[in-house]
Design an enzyme around this catalytic site. Structure first.
Site, PDB file in Angstrom:
ATOM      1  CG  HIS A 132      -1.742  -1.214   1.376  1.00  8.55           C
ATOM      2  ND1 HIS A 132      -2.856  -1.446   0.600  1.00  8.55           N
ATOM      3  CD2 HIS A 132      -1.605  -2.306   2.173  1.00  8.55           C
ATOM      4  CE1 HIS A 132      -3.378  -2.614   0.931  1.00  8.55           C
ATOM      5  NE2 HIS A 132      -2.637  -3.154   1.882  1.00  8.55           N
ATOM      6  CB  THR A 187      14.678  -2.180   7.660  1.00  9.66           C
ATOM      7  OG1 THR A 187      15.716  -1.827   8.583  1.00  9.66           O
ATOM      8  CG2 THR A 187      13.432  -2.582   8.438  1.00  9.66           C
TER       9      THR A 187
END
Length: 211
Positions: A132, A187
């Site tokens: 998203h 990450t």
């Protein structure tokens, strides 16, 4: 029941289960080939995976790969089936030879490339997209998957161990021989031979130090 008969019945049950698993694996390999997955030799599929190939994308699974979606067949069990999905035209998922996965989710809008001899603990997630948009121009609920860049691709080297429940995010490269601790959120890229853990994951050691 005759006590002497119990071991015989136990062996018979194991033989029946083994035969059932083999037949099921053979059927799933056939099914995956029918939907366009490129399979190497001696691929073992345990349980019922979820695999979808977006038109114009590719999924390649190497030889001697094991995909386990059955909690009875892996020590930690799994909370969900192995899920492998390409999400856009041109996307690529490539899994090298001798890789083992249990309840793993792999989603690629650009590319997820996995080397050889890797081990994925139960319920690992590898995704090269946020799914998203962070700042959508329209309502967030109906916004499409963000456009992927080449820098979003995920590269996992050879002989990498991803601990149970770890998450690998877009743009990450994990060097050969590295270890990711359970439940870690990766990450940033991981140098070769490193041990990382935490949220976000940080280097806590070197594989060489443990030998």
């Amino acid at each position: 029941m005759n006590v002497r008969a119990q071991p015989i019945l136990g062996l018979a049950g194991k033989a029946i289960r083994k035969g059932t698993l083999l037949a099921t694996s053979t059927w799933w390999c056939y099914r995956l080939k029918r939907i366009g997955v490129e399979l190497g030799s001696n691929v073992t599929i345990i349980g019922r995976p979820i695999v979808s190939v977006y038109p114009g994308s590719t999924v390649t699974i190497g030889s001697n790969v094991v995909l386990c979606s059955d909690s009875r067949s892996t020590a930690l069990g799994v909370s969900k089936p192995v899920t492998i999905r390409t999400l856009a035209k041109g996307a690529t998922i490539s899994i090298g030879n001798d890789v083992g996965m249990s309840g793993t989710v792999i989603c690629a809008a650009k590319a997820v490339r996995i080397g050889t001899a890797c081990l994925f603990g139960a319920d690992v997630t590898v995704a090269d997209t946020n799914f998203h948009p962070i700042a959508p121009s329209m309502g967030r609920r109906y916004a499409p998957i963000p456009k992927s860049e080449e820098t979003d691709a995920i590269e996992i080297g050879n002989d990498v161990f991803l601990g149970a429940g770890s998450h690998i995010l877009k743009g990450v490269a994990i060097g050969d021989g590295s270890v990711v601790g359970a439940k870690s959120l990766v990450t940033r890229s991981v140098p070769e031979g490193s041990i990382v853990a935490g949220n976000p994951a940080a280097i806590i050691g070197s594989v060489g130090d443990t030998r």
